[in-house]
Design an enzyme around this catalytic site. Structure first.
Site, PDB file in Angstrom:
ATOM      1  N   ASP A 142      47.294 -22.535  -7.431  1.00  0.00           N
ATOM      2  CA  ASP A 142      46.313 -22.092  -8.432  1.00  0.00           C
ATOM      3  C   ASP A 142      47.020 -21.583  -9.674  1.00  0.00           C
ATOM      4  OD1 ASP A 142      43.804 -21.340  -9.545  1.00  0.00           O
ATOM      5  OD2 ASP A 142      44.269 -19.263  -8.992  1.00  0.00           O
ATOM      6  N   LEU A 143      46.458 -22.000 -10.784  1.00  0.00           N
ATOM      7  CA  LEU A 143      47.013 -21.588 -12.073  1.00  0.00           C
ATOM      8  C   LEU A 143      46.245 -20.374 -12.572  1.00  0.00           C
ATOM      9  CD1 LEU A 143      48.665 -21.994 -14.694  1.00  0.00           C
ATOM     10  CD2 LEU A 143      46.877 -23.572 -15.445  1.00  0.00           C
ATOM     11  N   GLU A 145      45.220 -18.845 -15.342  1.00  0.00           N
ATOM     12  CA  GLU A 145      45.142 -19.095 -16.775  1.00  0.00           C
ATOM     13  C   GLU A 145      45.078 -17.810 -17.588  1.00  0.00           C
ATOM     14  OE1 GLU A 145      43.159 -22.605 -14.704  1.00  0.00           O
ATOM     15  OE2 GLU A 145      43.158 -20.415 -14.507  1.00  0.00           O
ATOM     16  N   ASP A 253      23.582   2.257 -43.279  1.00  0.00           N
ATOM     17  CA  ASP A 253      23.517   2.068 -41.831  1.00  0.00           C
ATOM     18  C   ASP A 253      22.666   3.191 -41.237  1.00  0.00           C
ATOM     19  OD1 ASP A 253      25.367   0.149 -42.481  1.00  0.00           O
ATOM     20  OD2 ASP A 253      27.086   1.295 -41.734  1.00  0.00           O
ATOM     21  N   ASP A 290      25.025  -2.621 -42.695  1.00  0.00           N
ATOM     22  CA  ASP A 290      25.067  -3.596 -43.792  1.00  0.00           C
ATOM     23  C   ASP A 290      26.364  -4.383 -43.724  1.00  0.00           C
ATOM     24  OD1 ASP A 290      26.969  -1.850 -44.669  1.00  0.00           O
ATOM     25  OD2 ASP A 290      25.800  -1.077 -46.372  1.00  0.00           O
ATOM     26  N   HIS A 502     -67.023  17.365  29.738  1.00  0.00           N
ATOM     27  CA  HIS A 502     -68.226  16.523  29.831  1.00  0.00           C
ATOM     28  C   HIS A 502     -68.861  16.264  28.471  1.00  0.00           C
ATOM     29  CE1 HIS A 502     -70.527  20.385  29.797  1.00  0.00           C
ATOM     30  NE2 HIS A 502     -71.479  19.617  29.271  1.00  0.00           N
ATOM     31  N   ASP A 557     -63.693  20.815  34.297  1.00  0.00           N
ATOM     32  CA  ASP A 557     -64.494  20.523  33.090  1.00  0.00           C
ATOM     33  C   ASP A 557     -63.900  21.276  31.889  1.00  0.00           C
ATOM     34  OD1 ASP A 557     -66.429  19.566  31.422  1.00  0.00           O
ATOM     35  OD2 ASP A 557     -68.010  20.938  32.137  1.00  0.00           O
ATOM     36  N   SER A 654     -73.044  23.246  25.331  1.00  0.00           N
ATOM     37  CA  SER A 654     -71.935  22.852  26.201  1.00  0.00           C
ATOM     38  C   SER A 654     -70.621  22.791  25.427  1.00  0.00           C
ATOM     39  CB  SER A 654     -72.220  21.489  26.832  1.00  0.00           C
ATOM     40  OG  SER A 654     -73.313  21.575  27.708  1.00  0.00           O
TER      41      SER A 654
END
EC number: 3.4.21.41
Length: 705
Positions: A142-143, A145, A253, A290, A502, A557, A654
């Protein structure tokens, strides 16, 4: 790194040939005819190539070439990346020549060239020598880089990452620091901070290149978003340096800060802003520059804290906050209740409970309610009675008191055994908002009719012969019935009529269940009774011993009529009492019989009455036998009158009652019911003995109550 090995067959070429090897991750390279002696006058170049992103690593396992000064005759030359890695000859371990030993040869790129050269002969002091040649192994490595190549002085075939380089097996990639964006060439970075997002609970944010000068023409937006319920605190660090102007506020700014979309500040210059409590979980920092300037920028640290709600405060003295805490934060809650006798009110709504929760914006999700005194409402009306306030008139709130009372003379309050008279009818508005009595609870008292107490009782000293017209109020219990003809009855309580069975089911008549039941009360004149109106009947109850089909047997009754509606008692309408002992049937005891029956063979229009003594049962029995009558005269009957008197109940009377005044209580009692006899004013009259049926009467009346 992982290594693989692949055998590559020996290649033989004439001088000047080139041997390319297909791209593989590993393999071997040998001299021609190895391990046999290699040929003379030979030269070839082997090109070893591995995949892009890898480097070539070469190691000699065996090496046996003709040694010479400077490896002039036979040699192996190794080169890579347009550079020579050496020229070698001799034998491994020999001081002669320049053998490679165990040295590892490494390319920077993915190619390596191995040139093998021999001269025309291999002689030493006239003797021909034989050399085996070499065996070498190579592998793809593996390189990295991202590693610096300045030490080797080699030029990088790939452009360097402007900011950050990341190596992986077989390659690499570039990235940029926060606030920058990787360009199309995948190596260079350009300022781009228009949408930076921070979601951690705490951290640092700064302008690009801080504390070095920030780039020009920036339009940066740094957004902080944390969980709801958290509030952000901002603390700026030193140095703070944003280009400004002495007379105009932040013309070049500026750093603008927004919390929940609201601007809480715009800053520039060299004085750092104060610490900011944003009371928000969403903050945006907008940084604009700016095209010029060399200011150093800014840096801040943000932290979070759980948002807090204000201390709950009651709106009145009757509200109670349970377990009041010194501090409330997001998702905390409190419970509000009221003092006894008060209720929670939210707007116009009555609440049974109240809970408020602290929201993520630092406010309570519900407003504090009020506590209003419990109102029991207007007390219930007491039939045949009323109430009076013993506290403030018309106030029906907690602790208010009323006293129920009955309309005296005609009604009395029902009492419970053991209850104190001072507590009878006293109701208090309770903390539950209901009127309540200590003994009866929520149930209101009952006003029971007062029985047997006529306002205008009949004059008993007067001797009555043949009957007399009654005055208003003499017999206020009298009932006039018209069912199968005229009949009578007596009022019990305020909705029951006591009468003879009755009158409902006459002897020697077919049983009828659909006969019209007309009942009138409250006057001594028939026409006036009619004007007062008929009282509808709800239920008829006839004693089970009564037999309609046995004409000479009036056993049982007795009957009860229940009125559809209770009547209102008064001086002309009062009930009669029931008997409770045998003394009411003592021989000679005087009683009164009233009715609208036949008088001298004429129908009476006014109530009349007679005064009769209780007769000797044996005398009545003998009298019946003398008349050759087989009528039943039982223990459930008694007789009254005398054969010598021209006084008696008659047809139309009655069902009326035999009324006796109780000298001990001054109350009138219905001891009998006009039942049967032989003609009118011709001797004894026979009556149903009410005392024997009191239990049945009470049972029937209680079932409906």
């Amino acid at each position: 790194m992982w290594l693989l090995y692949l055998l590559v067959p020996a290649l033989f070429c004439r001088a000047g040939g080139s041997i390319p090897i297909p791209q593989k991750l590993f393999g071997e390279v040998t001299s021609p005819l190895f391990p046999k002696p290699y040929p003379n006058n030979f030269e070839t170049t082997t090109v070893i190539t591995v995949p892009t992103g890898y480097r070539v690593k070469l190691v000699f396992q065996q090496f046996d070439l003709e040694p010479s000064e400077g490896c002039f005759y036979d040699y192996v030359k190794i080169s890579a990346d347009k550079k020579s890695l050496g020229r070698f000859c001799g034998q491994l371990g020999s001081p002669l020549g320049n053998p490679p030993g165990k040295k590892e040869f490494m390319s920077q790129g993915n190619k390596m060239l191995l040139t093998f050269h021999t001269d025309f002969s291999n002689e030493e002091n006239g003797t021909i020598m034989f050399y085996k040649g070499f065996l070498a192994y190579y592998q793809a490595v593996d390189l990295d880089e991202c590693a610096s190549r300045s030490k080797s002085g080699e030029e990088d075939p790939q452009p360097q990452c402007q900011h950050l380089c990341h190596n992986y097996v077989g390659g690499y990639f570039c990235s940029c620091r926060p606030g920058y964006e990787l360009q199309k060439d995948r190596h260079s970075c350009q300022a781009e901070c228009s949408s930076e997002l921070y979601t951690e609970a705490s951290g640092y944010i700064s302008s690009l290149e801080y504390p070095r000068s920030y780039p020009p023409d920036l339009r940066c937006n740094y957004s902080i978003r944390v969980e709801r319920g958290l509030t952000l605190h901002l603390k700026f660090l030193e140095p703070f340096d944003i280009d400004d102007h002495q007379q105009v506020h932040c013309p070049y700014d500026q750093l603008q800060i927004y919390a929940n979309g609201k601007n809480i500040g715009e800053f520039c210059g060299k004085q750092r802003p104060p610490d900011l409590d944003t009371s928000s979980n969403a903050v945006d920092l907008l940084f604009f520059t700016d095209e010029s300037g060399d200011s150093r920028g800014w840096k801040l640290r943000y932290t979070t804290e759980i948002i807090k709600c204000p201390q709950p405060k009651t709106l009145d003295e009757f509200t109670i906050i349970q377990n009041l805490q010194p501090q409330y934060q997001f998702r905390d809650y409190f419970i509000a209740t009221c003092k006894q006798g008060y209720q929670l009110i939210e707007g116009k709504q009555v609440l049974h409970s109240f809970t408020a929760v602290c929201q993520d914006d630092g406010t309570w999700h519900r407003a504090m309610p009020r506590c209003k005194i419990k109102d029991c409402g207007q007390p219930r009306n007491l039939p045949n009675g009323d109430f009076r306030y013993t506290t403030t008139m018309g106030v029906n709130t907690y602790k208010a008191r009323i006293q129920y009372y009955c309309h005296e003379t005609y009604y009395k309050m029902q009492t419970r055994a053991g209850s104190r008279e001072s507590e009878q009818g006293v109701y208090t508005c309770t903390a539950q908002g209901i009127w309540k009595n200590e003994q009866k609870g929520e149930k209101i008292p009952r006003c029971l009719p007062v029985c047997g107490k006529p306002v205008n009782p009949v004059e008993q000293r007067q001797r009555i012969i043949g009957g007399q017209k009654a005055k208003m109020g003499n017999f206020p219990w009298q009932v006039f019935t018209n069912i199968h003809g005229r009949g009578g009855g007596a009022l019990l309580g305020d909705r029951w009529i006591l009468t003879a069975a009755h009158t409902l089911y006459p002897k020697e008549h077919e049983a009828q269940s659909n006969a019209s039941l007309d009942v009138f009360l409250g006057h001594t004149n028939v026409e006036e009774l009619m004007k007062l109106g008929n009282h509808p009947i709800r239920r008829v109850s006839v004693h089970p011993d009564y037999r309609q089909d046995e004409s000479y047997n009036f056993e049982g009754d007795i009957a009860l009529l229940e009125l559809e509606n209770s009547v209102t008692l008064g001086p002309n309408l009062l009930p009669i009492c029931l008997p409770d002992n045998e003394t009411f049937y003592d021989l000679g005891l005087m009683g009164y019989v009233s009715g609208f029956g036949v008088m001298e063979e004429k129908i009476a229009h006014d109530l009349r009455f007679v005064r009769l003594p209780v007769a000797n049962p044996q005398a009545c029995e003998n009298w019946l036998r003398g008349k050759n009558r087989m009528d039943v005269f039982s223990q459930n009957m008694f007789c009254a009158g005398h054969p010598s008197l021209k006084q008696d109940a008659c047809q139309g009377d009655s069902g009326g009652v035999f009324a006796v005044r109780d000298p001990n209580t001054d109350r009138w009692v219905a001891t009998g019911i006009v039942s049967w006899g032989i003609g009118c004013s011709r001797g004894y009259g026979f009556y149903t003995k009410v005392l024997n049926y009191v239990d049945w009467i009470k049972k029937e009346m209680e079932e409906e109550d």
